[in-house]
Motif scaffolding. Structure first.
Motif, short mmCIF file in Angstrom:
data_model
loop_
_atom_site.label_atom_id
_atom_site.label_comp_id
_atom_site.label_asym_id
_atom_site.label_seq_id
_atom_site.Cartn_x
_atom_site.Cartn_y
_atom_site.Cartn_z
N GLN A 4 0.81 -1.21 0.00
CA GLN A 4 0.00 0.00 0.00
C GLN A 4 0.85 1.26 0.00
OE1 GLN A 4 -3.01 0.00 2.98
NE2 GLN A 4 -3.95 -1.88 2.25
N ASN A 5 2.14 1.17 0.33
CA ASN A 5 3.00 2.34 0.36
C ASN A 5 3.82 2.48 -0.92
OD1 ASN A 5 2.17 3.03 2.95
ND2 ASN A 5 3.67 1.63 3.86
N GLU A 6 3.77 1.50 -1.80
CA GLU A 6 4.58 1.56 -3.01
C GLU A 6 3.97 2.50 -4.04
OE1 GLU A 6 6.20 -1.82 -5.01
OE2 GLU A 6 6.00 -3.03 -3.19
N PHE A 7 4.85 3.34 -4.61
CA PHE A 7 4.44 4.23 -5.68
C PHE A 7 4.82 3.61 -7.01
CE2 PHE A 7 4.63 7.04 -2.10
CZ PHE A 7 3.63 7.97 -2.34
N PHE A 8 4.09 3.94 -8.04
CA PHE A 8 4.46 3.55 -9.39
C PHE A 8 4.22 4.74 -10.30
CE2 PHE A 8 0.20 2.14 -8.46
CZ PHE A 8 -0.55 2.48 -9.56
N VAL A 9 4.95 4.78 -11.41
CA VAL A 9 4.91 5.90 -12.32
C VAL A 9 4.44 5.40 -13.69
CG1 VAL A 9 6.28 7.70 -13.44
CG2 VAL A 9 6.81 7.01 -11.10
N ILE A 10 3.52 6.14 -14.30
CA ILE A 10 3.03 5.82 -15.63
C ILE A 10 3.30 7.02 -16.52
CG2 ILE A 10 1.01 5.21 -17.02
CD1 ILE A 10 -0.19 4.37 -14.15
N LYS A 11 4.00 6.80 -17.64
CA LYS A 11 4.26 7.87 -18.59
C LYS A 11 3.63 7.49 -19.93
CE LYS A 11 7.69 10.76 -20.81
NZ LYS A 11 9.10 11.08 -20.98
N ALA A 12 2.73 8.34 -20.41
CA ALA A 12 2.02 8.08 -21.66
C ALA A 12 2.94 8.30 -22.85
CB ALA A 12 0.80 8.98 -21.76
N LYS A 38 0.10 12.24 -24.44
CA LYS A 38 1.51 11.95 -24.69
C LYS A 38 2.41 12.84 -23.84
CE LYS A 38 4.88 11.34 -28.33
NZ LYS A 38 5.13 11.32 -29.77
N GLY A 39 3.35 12.21 -23.15
CA GLY A 39 4.30 12.92 -22.32
C GLY A 39 3.84 13.16 -20.90
N GLU A 40 2.55 13.00 -20.63
CA GLU A 40 2.06 13.20 -19.26
C GLU A 40 2.49 12.04 -18.38
OE1 GLU A 40 -1.84 15.93 -19.22
OE2 GLU A 40 -2.23 13.85 -19.80
N VAL A 41 2.75 12.37 -17.11
CA VAL A 41 3.21 11.40 -16.14
C VAL A 41 2.23 11.39 -14.97
CG1 VAL A 41 5.04 10.86 -14.49
CG2 VAL A 41 5.62 11.69 -16.77
N MET A 42 1.90 10.19 -14.51
CA MET A 42 1.04 10.04 -13.34
C MET A 42 1.80 9.22 -12.31
SD MET A 42 -2.73 8.41 -13.20
CE MET A 42 -3.59 8.17 -11.67
N ILE A 43 1.84 9.72 -11.08
CA ILE A 43 2.45 9.00 -9.97
C ILE A 43 1.31 8.53 -9.08
CG2 ILE A 43 4.02 9.13 -8.00
CD1 ILE A 43 5.39 11.48 -9.55
N ALA A 44 1.26 7.24 -8.80
CA ALA A 44 0.13 6.67 -8.07
C ALA A 44 0.62 5.64 -7.06
CB ALA A 44 -0.84 6.02 -9.05
N GLN A 45 -0.30 5.19 -6.21
CA GLN A 45 0.03 4.13 -5.26
C GLN A 45 -1.21 3.31 -4.98
OE1 GLN A 45 -0.04 7.00 -1.43
NE2 GLN A 45 1.18 5.19 -1.18
N ILE A 60 4.85 3.71 -20.52
CA ILE A 60 5.96 3.13 -19.76
C ILE A 60 5.55 3.16 -18.30
CG2 ILE A 60 8.37 3.41 -19.07
CD1 ILE A 60 8.81 4.75 -21.82
N ILE A 61 5.71 2.02 -17.61
CA ILE A 61 5.34 1.91 -16.21
C ILE A 61 6.60 1.59 -15.41
CG2 ILE A 61 3.93 0.71 -14.51
CD1 ILE A 61 2.90 0.25 -18.01
#
Length: 72
Positions: A4-12, A38-45, A60-61
């Motif tokens: 639940q504390n891990e972050f992941f990054v998604i880049k379109a 395109k080019g947007e980045v989302m940081i989530a957990q 890219i994840i």
């Protein structure tokens, strides 16, 4: 550290990449959705409500387990 504390990054890599959060529990349902261009980045957990994430489109994840490309 729990999941639940891990972050992941998604880049379109293209416009219109869908990021869909799925709920925890006996009934897995869609509960949140974002659209990235395109080019947007989302940081989530992951949270107490989110147990999985579905990604549609070219992206890219990056996680603590490595980097994945949806095209490979």
């Amino acid at each position: 550290m729990s999941n639940q504390n891990e972050f992941f990054v998604i880049k379109a890599k293209e416009n219109g990449v869908n990021v869909i959060g799925l709920t925890r529990g006996s009934d897995t349902r869609f509960h949140h959705s974002e659209k990235l261009d395109k080019g947007e980045v989302m940081i989530a957990q992951f949270t107490e409500h989110t147990s999985a994430v579905k990604i549609r489109g070219k992206a890219i994840i990056q996680t603590s387990h490595g980097i994945m490309d949806t095209e490979e």
